[in-house]
Design a protein around this motif. Structure first.
Motif, PDB file in Angstrom:
ATOM      1  N   PRO A 170      78.769 136.882  52.534  1.00  0.00           N
ATOM      2  CA  PRO A 170      79.023 136.461  51.153  1.00  0.00           C
ATOM      3  C   PRO A 170      78.724 134.975  50.934  1.00  0.00           C
ATOM      4  CG  PRO A 170      80.981 137.453  52.148  1.00  0.00           C
ATOM      5  CD  PRO A 170      79.941 137.431  53.199  1.00  0.00           C
ATOM      6  N   SER A 171      78.815 134.182  52.003  1.00  0.00           N
ATOM      7  CA  SER A 171      78.559 132.748  51.825  1.00  0.00           C
ATOM      8  C   SER A 171      77.057 132.444  51.778  1.00  0.00           C
ATOM      9  CB  SER A 171      79.177 131.975  52.985  1.00  0.00           C
ATOM     10  OG  SER A 171      78.604 132.452  54.183  1.00  0.00           O
ATOM     11  N   SER A 172      76.223 133.426  52.035  1.00  0.00           N
ATOM     12  CA  SER A 172      74.776 133.165  52.065  1.00  0.00           C
ATOM     13  C   SER A 172      74.149 133.455  50.717  1.00  0.00           C
ATOM     14  CB  SER A 172      74.096 134.061  53.085  1.00  0.00           C
ATOM     15  OG  SER A 172      74.563 133.761  54.354  1.00  0.00           O
ATOM     16  N   SER A 173      73.117 132.703  50.433  1.00  0.00           N
ATOM     17  CA  SER A 173      72.341 133.087  49.259  1.00  0.00           C
ATOM     18  C   SER A 173      70.876 133.164  49.665  1.00  0.00           C
ATOM     19  CB  SER A 173      72.553 132.110  48.118  1.00  0.00           C
ATOM     20  OG  SER A 173      72.603 130.813  48.612  1.00  0.00           O
ATOM     21  N   LEU A 174      70.110 133.728  48.796  1.00  0.00           N
ATOM     22  CA  LEU A 174      68.685 133.870  49.092  1.00  0.00           C
ATOM     23  C   LEU A 174      67.893 132.963  48.166  1.00  0.00           C
ATOM     24  CD1 LEU A 174      68.422 137.766  49.441  1.00  0.00           C
ATOM     25  CD2 LEU A 174      68.648 136.065  51.263  1.00  0.00           C
ATOM     26  N   VAL A 175      66.859 132.376  48.718  1.00  0.00           N
ATOM     27  CA  VAL A 175      65.959 131.555  47.917  1.00  0.00           C
ATOM     28  C   VAL A 175      64.627 132.288  47.839  1.00  0.00           C
ATOM     29  CG1 VAL A 175      64.812 129.307  47.720  1.00  0.00           C
ATOM     30  CG2 VAL A 175      67.071 129.440  48.771  1.00  0.00           C
ATOM     31  N   PHE A 176      64.145 132.491  46.640  1.00  0.00           N
ATOM     32  CA  PHE A 176      62.822 133.096  46.457  1.00  0.00           C
ATOM     33  C   PHE A 176      61.823 131.959  46.242  1.00  0.00           C
ATOM     34  CE2 PHE A 176      64.157 137.502  44.549  1.00  0.00           C
ATOM     35  CZ  PHE A 176      64.830 137.788  45.729  1.00  0.00           C
ATOM     36  N   ASP A 177      60.780 131.980  47.021  1.00  0.00           N
ATOM     37  CA  ASP A 177      59.822 130.865  46.933  1.00  0.00           C
ATOM     38  C   ASP A 177      58.396 131.410  46.928  1.00  0.00           C
ATOM     39  OD1 ASP A 177      58.853 128.302  46.796  1.00  0.00           O
ATOM     40  OD2 ASP A 177      59.616 127.638  48.723  1.00  0.00           O
ATOM     41  N   ASN A 178      57.472 130.509  46.668  1.00  0.00           N
ATOM     42  CA  ASN A 178      56.057 130.839  46.755  1.00  0.00           C
ATOM     43  C   ASN A 178      55.388 129.775  47.623  1.00  0.00           C
ATOM     44  OD1 ASN A 178      53.150 130.532  45.998  1.00  0.00           O
ATOM     45  ND2 ASN A 178      53.594 132.406  44.872  1.00  0.00           N
ATOM     46  N   ALA A 179      54.857 130.192  48.766  1.00  0.00           N
ATOM     47  CA  ALA A 179      54.220 129.238  49.689  1.00  0.00           C
ATOM     48  C   ALA A 179      52.721 129.185  49.462  1.00  0.00           C
ATOM     49  CB  ALA A 179      54.511 129.638  51.133  1.00  0.00           C
ATOM     50  N   ASN A 180      52.201 130.226  48.821  1.00  0.00           N
ATOM     51  CA  ASN A 180      50.754 130.343  48.720  1.00  0.00           C
ATOM     52  C   ASN A 180      50.114 129.198  47.933  1.00  0.00           C
ATOM     53  OD1 ASN A 180      48.373 132.248  46.999  1.00  0.00           O
ATOM     54  ND2 ASN A 180      48.244 131.775  49.166  1.00  0.00           N
ATOM     55  N   TRP A 181      50.787 128.732  46.881  1.00  0.00           N
ATOM     56  CA  TRP A 181      50.162 127.672  46.075  1.00  0.00           C
ATOM     57  C   TRP A 181      49.989 126.416  46.914  1.00  0.00           C
ATOM     58  CZ3 TRP A 181      51.958 122.826  44.621  1.00  0.00           C
ATOM     59  CH2 TRP A 181      53.299 122.564  44.888  1.00  0.00           C
ATOM     60  N   ARG A 182      50.921 126.203  47.852  1.00  0.00           N
ATOM     61  CA  ARG A 182      50.793 125.025  48.715  1.00  0.00           C
ATOM     62  C   ARG A 182      49.615 125.190  49.656  1.00  0.00           C
ATOM     63  NH1 ARG A 182      57.151 124.667  50.259  1.00  0.00           N
ATOM     64  NH2 ARG A 182      57.784 125.402  48.231  1.00  0.00           N
ATOM     65  N   GLY A 183      49.416 126.438  50.110  1.00  0.00           N
ATOM     66  CA  GLY A 183      48.253 126.722  50.959  1.00  0.00           C
ATOM     67  C   GLY A 183      46.959 126.445  50.206  1.00  0.00           C
ATOM     68  N   ILE A 184      46.966 126.763  48.906  1.00  0.00           N
ATOM     69  CA  ILE A 184      45.759 126.513  48.095  1.00  0.00           C
ATOM     70  C   ILE A 184      45.549 125.002  47.932  1.00  0.00           C
ATOM     71  CG2 ILE A 184      44.763 126.806  45.776  1.00  0.00           C
ATOM     72  CD1 ILE A 184      46.187 129.566  45.711  1.00  0.00           C
ATOM     73  N   VAL A 185      46.634 124.278  47.645  1.00  0.00           N
ATOM     74  CA  VAL A 185      46.506 122.814  47.502  1.00  0.00           C
ATOM     75  C   VAL A 185      46.001 122.206  48.816  1.00  0.00           C
ATOM     76  CG1 VAL A 185      47.806 120.653  47.245  1.00  0.00           C
ATOM     77  CG2 VAL A 185      48.211 122.527  45.656  1.00  0.00           C
ATOM     78  N   SER A 186      46.575 122.642  49.936  1.00  0.00           N
ATOM     79  CA  SER A 186      46.147 122.065  51.220  1.00  0.00           C
ATOM     80  C   SER A 186      44.682 122.369  51.494  1.00  0.00           C
ATOM     81  CB  SER A 186      46.982 122.629  52.375  1.00  0.00           C
ATOM     82  OG  SER A 186      48.317 122.327  52.184  1.00  0.00           O
ATOM     83  N   THR A 187      44.231 123.557  51.123  1.00  0.00           N
ATOM     84  CA  THR A 187      42.820 123.891  51.339  1.00  0.00           C
ATOM     85  C   THR A 187      41.943 122.977  50.483  1.00  0.00           C
ATOM     86  OG1 THR A 187      43.473 126.194  51.613  1.00  0.00           O
ATOM     87  CG2 THR A 187      41.130 125.774  51.297  1.00  0.00           C
ATOM     88  N   LEU A 188      42.320 122.850  49.210  1.00  0.00           N
ATOM     89  CA  LEU A 188      41.476 122.065  48.297  1.00  0.00           C
ATOM     90  C   LEU A 188      41.470 120.578  48.652  1.00  0.00           C
ATOM     91  CD1 LEU A 188      42.335 123.739  44.847  1.00  0.00           C
ATOM     92  CD2 LEU A 188      40.366 124.170  46.313  1.00  0.00           C
ATOM     93  N   THR A 189      42.547 120.106  49.296  1.00  0.00           N
ATOM     94  CA  THR A 189      42.607 118.672  49.621  1.00  0.00           C
ATOM     95  C   THR A 189      42.319 118.411  51.099  1.00  0.00           C
ATOM     96  OG1 THR A 189      45.002 118.866  49.855  1.00  0.00           O
ATOM     97  CG2 THR A 189      44.189 118.020  47.755  1.00  0.00           C
ATOM     98  N   ARG A 190      41.776 119.400  51.777  1.00  0.00           N
ATOM     99  CA  ARG A 190      41.460 119.173  53.189  1.00  0.00           C
ATOM    100  C   ARG A 190      40.404 118.076  53.337  1.00  0.00           C
ATOM    101  NH1 ARG A 190      39.061 123.602  57.292  1.00  0.00           N
ATOM    102  NH2 ARG A 190      37.132 122.649  56.633  1.00  0.00           N
ATOM    103  N   ASP A 191      39.398 118.144  52.528  1.00  0.00           N
ATOM    104  CA  ASP A 191      38.306 117.173  52.648  1.00  0.00           C
ATOM    105  C   ASP A 191      38.180 116.269  51.432  1.00  0.00           C
ATOM    106  OD1 ASP A 191      37.532 118.381  55.109  1.00  0.00           O
ATOM    107  OD2 ASP A 191      36.630 119.998  53.947  1.00  0.00           O
ATOM    108  N   LEU A 192      39.110 116.371  50.520  1.00  0.00           N
ATOM    109  CA  LEU A 192      39.068 115.546  49.304  1.00  0.00           C
ATOM    110  C   LEU A 192      40.446 114.974  49.020  1.00  0.00           C
ATOM    111  CD1 LEU A 192      37.041 117.822  46.837  1.00  0.00           C
ATOM    112  CD2 LEU A 192      36.222 115.735  47.932  1.00  0.00           C
ATOM    113  N   ALA A 193      40.489 113.794  48.447  1.00  0.00           N
ATOM    114  CA  ALA A 193      41.780 113.242  48.020  1.00  0.00           C
ATOM    115  C   ALA A 193      42.226 113.997  46.766  1.00  0.00           C
ATOM    116  CB  ALA A 193      41.622 111.760  47.717  1.00  0.00           C
ATOM    117  N   PRO A 194      43.532 114.091  46.531  1.00  0.00           N
ATOM    118  CA  PRO A 194      43.993 114.779  45.320  1.00  0.00           C
ATOM    119  C   PRO A 194      43.359 114.224  44.046  1.00  0.00           C
ATOM    120  CG  PRO A 194      45.837 114.332  46.781  1.00  0.00           C
ATOM    121  CD  PRO A 194      44.646 113.673  47.399  1.00  0.00           C
ATOM    122  N   SER A 195      43.065 112.923  44.028  1.00  0.00           N
ATOM    123  CA  SER A 195      42.502 112.320  42.810  1.00  0.00           C
ATOM    124  C   SER A 195      41.145 112.927  42.444  1.00  0.00           C
ATOM    125  CB  SER A 195      42.350 110.805  42.969  1.00  0.00           C
ATOM    126  OG  SER A 195      41.436 110.522  44.002  1.00  0.00           O
ATOM    127  N   ALA A 196      40.487 113.560  43.421  1.00  0.00           N
ATOM    128  CA  ALA A 196      39.170 114.142  43.125  1.00  0.00           C
ATOM    129  C   ALA A 196      39.296 115.245  42.075  1.00  0.00           C
ATOM    130  CB  ALA A 196      38.547 114.695  44.407  1.00  0.00           C
TER     131      ALA A 196
END
Ligand SMILES: O=C1C[C@@](O)(C(=O)O)C[C@@H](O)[C@@H]1O
Length: 749
Positions: free
Chosen positions: A558-584
């Motif tokens: 009963p003391s636990s709760s669940l967090v629903f999250d989305n990790a995929n968007w971070r994977g997309i950001v990391s892919t897009l910024t692998r070789d480029l700065a975010p400012s690109a």
């Protein structure tokens, strides 16, 4: 081999969940904002907007356009710093070394950031005058140039990414102390060495620079050290800690010339090293100057006591902390002890410091020697770790991540949990994940069990049945499941948190698709900085993988709760910024293809985080929550496509992301061709294509994209980056992207 289980109303695993040897637990939500408004940090920032001026060596003018490309700006050559104003901040300027030497000191520092780009093939050291006068220095090799290294260097030094805040919001962080005389020896194994580490320490004082007569330099020269930093950074995405340990503190650097420490440590700041270890004995003016001039780097103040006389319950200990914190972002205090009770004294000191000085920088404190090992399991901020593959340990009593986790497990601090990969029959890539997760748990000494379970899309209760177990430790869902279908007919989820339902991260709420379920013990509302994210209490652990169903009766405690999250968007950001700065990506236009809004949702959210301006959509209608902050225009006719094709320069589509299935490859390839070829009229910026389709296909849109002048990425990149995020969320441990690629092997993606 792991199995895929068919999951119905009462889940029954086809075999016992695999068991590995040890444990851990805590979870990170570093970019999330949870539903109740609690915020954590966002790693993408606008950063330094001054004009970047790149100083280049003879024959190296190409490096200017590479900088410009990575930053997403056009470039121009100049021959002087005079007259550069902030009006030119949309440009990257290049200045030849010879010209830069004339007037670098008189540059307008409010308008200009001067970066010395030096190819080590031209000889080392770089021009010493320019090195001392520039703001930052980028060292690069003649062959095997790494765009990824440059993207990381420039994003960090210009303040567009920030590791520190997200690391400090993690419940536990570790760094691996490398002890190699030459980092080259570490490079072949760096992926495995750094599993579980959040940063990698370069012990500069332990480096041994070979001399032509066969002997070694008494201390490694700046040239040698610079090259070592460059080599290490090319092979690891982890932040680096630059440490020069003096002879009195178990190191090899002489103490007779403190100015030498300044020279090396300041140069490390110029090289864009993320953490600089500054010993407390150094004169205060040196510590202050380093702190004031640290730029984006963070200072780790370091104090070691080997006398055996240091006592945690003493005025001396407190005054050392207070002195350290003056010029530090992290305070490190390390001492040798002889009595086990001193570990408890340290814990008392730690909690006293936390309560008396809550606004102080985090304290990283451990005791050395075997007797002190207990404290290494309890310290939560940047605990130094070793690895069996290292030639020597960096300090007495150092433990590996696996040893620390084993100890935590024995102490009941890391209860054994059941973690699931929940797939669906149509998910092609789910099964190979099981051995990978088992491998990671093994490598990290985590005691958790892992199983892949197959979900029936028509059975809404199967996910909740898994979650409603006492030993439930979290799950990833592949493919992601929409929030309404998770909640539909669920008797568990709406009842959580006294009827307010599961905690939703901002990403999960906006995207509407859940791919990660995290268990959070304790009160349901996370504190404002970071959710506690510790695993359920030790006495809640059970070996039984499946509970009976009701909250509190063998089900989710009963003391636990669940967090629903989305990790995929971070994977997309990391892919897009692998070789480029975010400012690109900032203010640019994108094209997104998908058959429905659910498939496009993570992509849209990722594009918003990257500050994309306009999004052209193909194949789906964008709901209002996803369109928020973006200018969305559907391609609903040939004319609209033609119009987008005609726009030039920065308004023309810069990134194309396709979430269409492999059977639609031909359409994707056609669209890529439409927007490729032309590089716009005034820039040489390479466009970006990301294909999220998985599985066999007829045409290969990535090949088409590359032919049309795009930098192309595929689902394997995004899946690996997403897996890194998922592991952080589920077990609180960092596993490098390259390890995920390596360990996943061919079968994984
Ligand atoms: O400061 C520390 C901690 C350490 O001394 C340890 O006790 O593990 C190891 C060093 O390499 C590091 O710089």
């Amino acid at each position: 081999m792991a199995t895929v289980q068919q999951l119905r109303r009462t889940p029954m695993p086809a075999r016992p969940l695999s068991s590995t040897s040890t444990t851990i637990p805590n979870i990170e939500m570093d970019i999330a904002t949870v539903a109740n408004g609690a915020k954590t940090s966002n790693r993408l920032q606008k950063g330094d907007t001054r004009t970047a001026v790149i100083i280049y060596g003879p024959g190296q003018e190409n490096i200017v356009s590479v900088f410009a490309d990575v930053l997403g700006k056009p470039h121009r050559m100049a021959d002087s710093f005079q007259g550069i104003t902030s009006a030119e901040q949309d440009l990257v300027l290049g200045i030849p070394l010879g010209c830069a030497k004339i007037d670098i000191t008189s540059r307008n520092r409010d308008a200009v950031v001067a970066i010395n780009a030096h190819c080590i093939g031209l000889g080392m050291p770089p021009d010493t005058y320019i090195s001392s006068q520039c703001d930052y220095e980028f060292l690069y090799p003649e062959a095997s140039f790494s765009r990824r290294d440059l993207a990381r260097f420039i994003s960090f030094t210009l303040g567009q990414i920030n590791h520190h805040d997200s690391l400090m919001s993690k419940p536990r962080t570790y760094f691996i102390s490398t002890t190699f005389p030459d980092v080259r020896a570490a490079l072949p194994n760096i992926d495995i060495l750094t599993v579980g580490a959040d940063a990698v320490e370069l012990r500069v004082d332990l480096l041994k620079e070979p001399l032509s007569d066969g002997s070694f330099a008494p201390i490694p020269s700046l040239s040698y050290v610079g090259e070592q930093v460059m080599l290490l950074r090319q092979r690891t995405e982890l932040p680096i800690i630059f440490t020069i340990r003096c002879t009195r503190e178990n190191g090899r650097f002489p103490m007779d010339n403190p100015d030498l420490y300044f020279e090396y440590l300041f140069r490390a700041i110029q090289w864009g090293v993320e953490y600089i270890d500054v010993e407390l004995w150094l004169p205060v003016h040196i510590r202050r100057k380093l702190h004031e001039r640290r730029g984006s780097s963070r200072i780790m103040s370091a104090f070691h006591d080997f006398s055996g006389n240091f006592k945690w319950p003493s005025a001396q200990a407190e005054s050392i902390f207070l002195e350290s914190r003056k010029y530090a972002d992290i305070v490190k205090m390390i001492t040798i002890i002889s009595d086990h009770n001193e570990n408890f004294e340290l814990e008392y000191f730690r909690s006293k410091i936390r309560s008396q000085f809550p606004a102080s920088p985090p304290l990283s404190a451990v005791n050395m020697g075997e007797t002190g090992q207990f404290s290494r399991t309890l310290n939560k901020v940047f605990t130094p770790i070793t690895h069996p593959l290292l030639p020597i340990i960096a300090a007495p009593g150092q433990m590996s991540a696996a040893e620390i986790n084993a100890a935590l497990s024995l102490l009941g601090q890391l209860p054994k949990k059941s973690i699931y990969g929940i797939s669906s029959p149509s998910s092609r890539i789910a099964t190979p994940y099981a051995p990978f997760y088992e491998k990671c748990f093994n490598e990290l000494g985590l005691p958790h069990q892992f199983a892949v379970v197959e979900r029936h899309p028509k059975d809404p209760v199967c996910v909740e049945a898994l979650c409603n177990q006492r030993a439930f430790g979290g799950a990833y869902l592949t493919p992601p499941v929409s929030l309404p279908s998770l909640m539909y007919n669920s008797s568990l989820f709406p009842r959580l948190n006294d009827g307010s339902g599961p905690i939703l991260t901002e990403a999960a709420r906006t995207i509407g698709m859940v791919d990660t379920i995290i268990v959070q013990s304790g009160p349901s509302s996370p504190p404002s900085s970071a959710p506690p994210m510790t695993p359920s209490g030790s006495n809640q652990s059970t070996d039984k993988p499946f509970g009976s169903g009701a909250i509190g009766s063998g089900g989710l405690p009963p003391s636990s709760s669940l967090v629903f999250d989305n990790a995929n968007w971070r994977g997309i950001v990391s892919t897009l910024t692998r070789d480029l700065a975010p400012s690109a990506y900032s203010g640019r236009a994108a094209v997104v293809l998908a058959t429905n809004a659910d498939d496009a949702a993570s992509t849209m959210y990722a594009l918003r985080a990257l500050r994309i301006g306009k999004v052209y959509t193909v194949g789906f209608k964008t709901p209002a929550n996803l369109a928020h902050g973006l200018d969305v225009e559907p391609f609903n006719s040939l004319e609209s496509l033609q119009r987008a094709r005609m726009v030039r320069d920065r308004a023309s589509p810069f990134v194309i992301i396709s979430a269409l299935g492999p059977e639609k490859s031909n359409i994707v390839g056609m669209l890529v061709r439409v927007f490729g070829g032309s590089r716009g009229s005034s820039t040489q910026i390479r466009k970006v294509f990301l294909d999220l389709a998985d599985g066999p296909r007829k045409g290969d849109p990535r090949a088409v994209a590359e032919q049309s002048g795009f930098a192309a990425y595929g689902v394997a990149d995004t899946t690996a980056f997403t897996t890194v995020e998922t592991l952080r969320l589920l077990v609180g441990q960092n596993v490098p992207y390259s390890f995920v690629r390596l360990a996943g092997g061919q079968g994984m993606f």
